[in-house]
Design a protein around this motif. Structure first.
Motif, PDB file in Angstrom:
ATOM      1  N   MET A 151      40.472  42.972  34.803  1.00 37.49           N
ATOM      2  CA  MET A 151      40.960  42.703  36.159  1.00 37.49           C
ATOM      3  C   MET A 151      40.624  43.755  37.216  1.00 37.49           C
ATOM      4  SD  MET A 151      42.269  39.800  35.747  1.00 37.49           S
ATOM      5  CE  MET A 151      43.552  39.115  36.778  1.00 37.49           C
ATOM      6  N   GLY A 152      39.801  44.756  36.920  1.00 44.50           N
ATOM      7  CA  GLY A 152      39.456  45.729  37.966  1.00 44.50           C
ATOM      8  C   GLY A 152      38.391  45.177  38.898  1.00 44.50           C
ATOM      9  N   TYR A 153      38.445  45.518  40.162  1.00 44.67           N
ATOM     10  CA  TYR A 153      37.340  45.235  41.086  1.00 44.67           C
ATOM     11  C   TYR A 153      37.488  46.158  42.270  1.00 44.67           C
ATOM     12  CZ  TYR A 153      40.587  42.833  44.178  1.00 44.67           C
ATOM     13  OH  TYR A 153      41.625  42.558  45.026  1.00 44.67           O
ATOM     14  N   ASP A 154      36.361  46.418  42.962  1.00 46.28           N
ATOM     15  CA  ASP A 154      36.364  47.290  44.138  1.00 46.28           C
ATOM     16  C   ASP A 154      37.093  48.609  43.866  1.00 46.28           C
ATOM     17  OD1 ASP A 154      34.913  45.444  45.500  1.00 46.28           O
ATOM     18  OD2 ASP A 154      36.566  44.679  46.715  1.00 46.28           O
ATOM     19  N   GLY A 155      36.905  49.158  42.672  1.00 48.45           N
ATOM     20  CA  GLY A 155      37.490  50.467  42.354  1.00 48.45           C
ATOM     21  C   GLY A 155      38.983  50.413  42.053  1.00 48.45           C
ATOM     22  N   LYS A 156      39.577  49.190  42.031  1.00 45.81           N
ATOM     23  CA  LYS A 156      41.013  49.086  41.707  1.00 45.81           C
ATOM     24  C   LYS A 156      41.175  49.177  40.188  1.00 45.81           C
ATOM     25  CE  LYS A 156      42.319  46.306  45.703  1.00 45.81           C
ATOM     26  NZ  LYS A 156      41.003  46.140  46.367  1.00 45.81           N
ATOM     27  N   GLY A 157      42.337  49.670  39.752  1.00 43.69           N
ATOM     28  CA  GLY A 157      42.558  49.817  38.312  1.00 43.69           C
ATOM     29  C   GLY A 157      41.778  50.980  37.743  1.00 43.69           C
ATOM     30  N   GLN A 158      41.549  52.022  38.559  1.00 42.37           N
ATOM     31  CA  GLN A 158      40.818  53.207  38.092  1.00 42.37           C
ATOM     32  C   GLN A 158      41.545  54.467  38.535  1.00 42.37           C
ATOM     33  OE1 GLN A 158      36.671  53.320  38.954  1.00 42.37           O
ATOM     34  NE2 GLN A 158      36.358  51.157  38.454  1.00 42.37           N
ATOM     35  N   VAL A 159      41.536  55.470  37.660  1.00 43.17           N
ATOM     36  CA  VAL A 159      42.103  56.772  38.011  1.00 43.17           C
ATOM     37  C   VAL A 159      41.097  57.848  37.609  1.00 43.17           C
ATOM     38  CG1 VAL A 159      44.016  58.394  37.664  1.00 43.17           C
ATOM     39  CG2 VAL A 159      44.462  55.939  37.591  1.00 43.17           C
ATOM     40  N   ASN A 267      26.201  50.424  34.388  1.00 47.97           N
ATOM     41  CA  ASN A 267      27.612  50.608  34.731  1.00 47.97           C
ATOM     42  C   ASN A 267      28.396  49.383  34.278  1.00 47.97           C
ATOM     43  OD1 ASN A 267      30.128  50.957  35.931  1.00 47.97           O
ATOM     44  ND2 ASN A 267      29.416  50.568  38.001  1.00 47.97           N
ATOM     45  N   GLU A 268      28.070  48.232  34.839  1.00 45.48           N
ATOM     46  CA  GLU A 268      28.782  47.014  34.426  1.00 45.48           C
ATOM     47  C   GLU A 268      27.953  45.792  34.759  1.00 45.48           C
ATOM     48  OE1 GLU A 268      32.471  46.461  36.476  1.00 45.48           O
ATOM     49  OE2 GLU A 268      31.629  46.912  38.431  1.00 45.48           O
ATOM     50  N   ILE A 269      28.375  44.655  34.191  1.00 44.54           N
ATOM     51  CA  ILE A 269      27.702  43.400  34.502  1.00 44.54           C
ATOM     52  C   ILE A 269      28.719  42.440  35.124  1.00 44.54           C
ATOM     53  CG2 ILE A 269      25.981  43.669  32.681  1.00 44.54           C
ATOM     54  CD1 ILE A 269      27.452  41.751  30.932  1.00 44.54           C
ATOM     55  N   ALA A 270      28.220  41.538  35.942  1.00 49.09           N
ATOM     56  CA  ALA A 270      29.075  40.519  36.560  1.00 49.09           C
ATOM     57  C   ALA A 270      28.428  39.163  36.310  1.00 49.09           C
ATOM     58  CB  ALA A 270      29.215  40.782  38.057  1.00 49.09           C
ATOM     59  N   PRO A 271      29.180  38.201  35.769  1.00 47.72           N
ATOM     60  CA  PRO A 271      28.578  36.917  35.362  1.00 47.72           C
ATOM     61  C   PRO A 271      28.518  35.923  36.518  1.00 47.72           C
ATOM     62  CG  PRO A 271      30.886  36.935  34.744  1.00 47.72           C
ATOM     63  CD  PRO A 271      30.626  38.245  35.448  1.00 47.72           C
ATOM     64  N   ARG A 272      27.876  36.321  37.608  1.00 51.60           N
ATOM     65  CA  ARG A 272      27.936  35.559  38.867  1.00 51.60           C
ATOM     66  C   ARG A 272      27.041  36.267  39.885  1.00 51.60           C
ATOM     67  NH1 ARG A 272      30.482  39.498  41.455  1.00 51.60           N
ATOM     68  NH2 ARG A 272      32.111  40.649  40.364  1.00 51.60           N
ATOM     69  N   PRO A 273      26.828  35.638  41.054  1.00 45.24           N
ATOM     70  CA  PRO A 273      26.174  36.381  42.141  1.00 45.24           C
ATOM     71  C   PRO A 273      27.015  37.606  42.510  1.00 45.24           C
ATOM     72  CG  PRO A 273      26.212  34.044  42.624  1.00 45.24           C
ATOM     73  CD  PRO A 273      27.096  34.237  41.425  1.00 45.24           C
ATOM     74  N   HIS A 274      26.438  38.492  43.314  1.00 49.23           N
ATOM     75  CA  HIS A 274      27.057  39.809  43.517  1.00 49.23           C
ATOM     76  C   HIS A 274      26.894  40.229  44.966  1.00 49.23           C
ATOM     77  CE1 HIS A 274      27.378  44.261  42.738  1.00 49.23           C
ATOM     78  NE2 HIS A 274      28.220  43.833  41.797  1.00 49.23           N
ATOM     79  N   ASN A 275      27.857  40.989  45.440  1.00 52.02           N
ATOM     80  CA  ASN A 275      27.827  41.516  46.812  1.00 52.02           C
ATOM     81  C   ASN A 275      26.493  42.228  47.113  1.00 52.02           C
ATOM     82  OD1 ASN A 275      30.298  43.601  48.593  1.00 52.02           O
ATOM     83  ND2 ASN A 275      28.468  42.613  49.352  1.00 52.02           N
ATOM     84  N   SER A 276      25.967  42.956  46.139  1.00 51.76           N
ATOM     85  CA  SER A 276      24.717  43.690  46.391  1.00 51.76           C
ATOM     86  C   SER A 276      23.500  42.769  46.451  1.00 51.76           C
ATOM     87  CB  SER A 276      24.506  44.765  45.324  1.00 51.76           C
ATOM     88  OG  SER A 276      24.218  44.161  44.078  1.00 51.76           O
TER      89      SER A 276
END
Ligand code: ATP
Ligand code: MG
Length: 394
Positions: A151-159, A267-276
């Motif tokens: 459930m992390g995205y845009d740097g949320k769920g990170q410390v 770093n990571e993969i996203a199973p969809r189109p992406h902002n970049s």
């Protein structure tokens, strides 16, 4: 081959979905969108918006009954819904790829199994006190980042952690859920590749984007990326290998770290189109969203070539002064700038509201000029948002 005027299904109704809907509608397909937000960007323009939760039995039944294929713009769909749909209707990408991309631990395991380098990491399980290094892996050094597995995205769920002693408190702060402890690597650059794989196994990769982030959120992407040909080829080969090993059908994004030591890490993969990959909306022979339609409908993939250098800058809710719509004139007066707004009613800090693509000229070699003009436009909007309004001054 799924031909128009078939109906396509979409799980998730954000801006990525909105562009998928636009691409599909323009080709004569219908699109049904499932998203619980009554104001979702994709739902607002869909043929039909099923405004229900991702686990709503009647909505899932309706999708399965109507749609020739179902795809996703959002990876955090409950596993039970994915499995239920996959047993009844074509789902692209399938449950295996979605399960891997939903969970950073599963994702790291998968990447390790296929021999792809990632930053040194350890698994920290729910309720456990001690992180475990995967077999054959290096133990992460500090500083490090603790990230929730889900459930992390845009740097949320990170410390971010300076020292090993900070780990226990950080794990508690994140709710003691399953986490990945990842070494903070020294970045030379961040790059990403959007790749599509069709039913027959054909793969098309988009040009590499070079990405800069602010506070863990993508700020600017520039294409071509400032990397040498060897890095470009290796990143593209890794993206291709990932979709092949997943037997993937659809569009997938791979985010990379290029370290100061010259290593290329996923770093990571996203199973969809992406902002970049938003630059492809204005600066490629096909957009990532048209390619998603083509991939999931078994059409031949289009060549994904850059037509001009391009820079994309994100417009976050921070640019909306006191929530009011900005004055867009700096962007609208720039002939090379393309304004994109997602139709979100409420602007919040850090919320992605739109983006601007600044185009160069065909044959212009690099993205230096377009990146600086995109930054300039963003700065003008940020300055305007920071100015006290006339009303407040009076
Ligand atoms: P998104 O889904 O928006 O891409 P996310 O929440 O999944 O973001 P990450 O991609 O894990 O987050 O991290 C966001 C950014 O934080 C990265 O793009 C990078 O700039 C920085 N970052 C994350 N992990 C590391 C790391 N191990 N070393 C150095 N920088 C990192
Ligand atoms: Mg990321």
């Amino acid at each position: 081959m799924i031909q128009p005027s078939a109906t396509l299904g979409l799980l998730g109704g954000g801006q990525l979905g909105r562009y998928f809907v636009q691409a599909a509608l323009s080709m004569g397909y219908g699109v049904w969108v499932l998203d619980p937000d009554p104001d979702s960007p994709a739902g607002r323009i869909a043929t039909r918006h099923l405004c229900q939760g991702f686990d709503d039995p009647a909505a899932l039944e309706a999708l399965a009954g109507e749609c020739a294929v179902i795809t996703t713009e959002f990876e955090n769909i409950p596993r039970a819904s994915i499995d239920w749909l996959e047993a009844r209707v074509r789902l692209c990408p399938g449950s295996r790829a979605l399960a891997i991309a939903q969970d950073r631990l599963a994702e790291k395991d998968f990447l390790g199994e296929i021999g792809i380098a990632v930053a040194p990491w350890q698994a920290l399980r729910a309720g456990a006190a001690t992180p475990v290094t995967p077999s054959g892996g290096a133990t992460p050094a500090f500083p490090a980042i603790l990230k929730t597995a889900r459930m992390g995205y845009d740097g949320k769920g990170q410390v971010r952690l300076a020292r090993a002693e900070d780990l226990a408190a950080a794990h508690t702060e994140l709710g003691s859920v399953d986490c990945v402890l990842e070494q903070q690597v020294e970045l030379e650059r961040e790059v990403s590749v959007i790749v599509a794989r069709g039913a027959a196994g054909h793969v098309e990769a988009f040009p590499l984007a070079e990405n800069s982030h602010c506070d863990g959120i993508l700020h600017l992407s520039r294409v071509p990326a400032r990397v040498d040909a060897a890095v470009r080829e290796r990143a593209t080969a890794i993206a291709r290998m990932i979709v092949e090993r997943l037997e993937y059908q659809g569009v997938l994004a791979v985010e990379f770290f290029l370290t100061v030591a010259g290593e290329l890490l996923v770093n990571e993969i996203a199973p969809r189109p992406h902002n970049s990959g938003h630059y492809s909306l204005d600066a490629c022979t096909v957009s990532q969203f048209q390619q998603q339609v083509r991939a999931v409908c078994d059409l031949t993939l289009a060549p994904a070539l850059l037509t001009t250098p391009v820079a994309m800058v994100n417009l976050l809710g921070d640019l909306w002064p006191d929530g009011a719509c900005p004055d867009w004139s700096p962007v609208l007066e720039a002939g090379r700038a393309r304004l994109h707004l997602y139709g979100k009613a409420v602007a919040r800090r850090g919320r992605k509201m739109g983006h601007v693509n600044v185009l160069g000229l065909p044959g212009e070699g690099d993205a230096t000029a377009v990146a600086s003009s995109a930054e300039g436009l963003w700065q003008a909007l940020a300055d305007a948002a920071a100015r006290p309004s006339a009303e407040a001054e009076a």
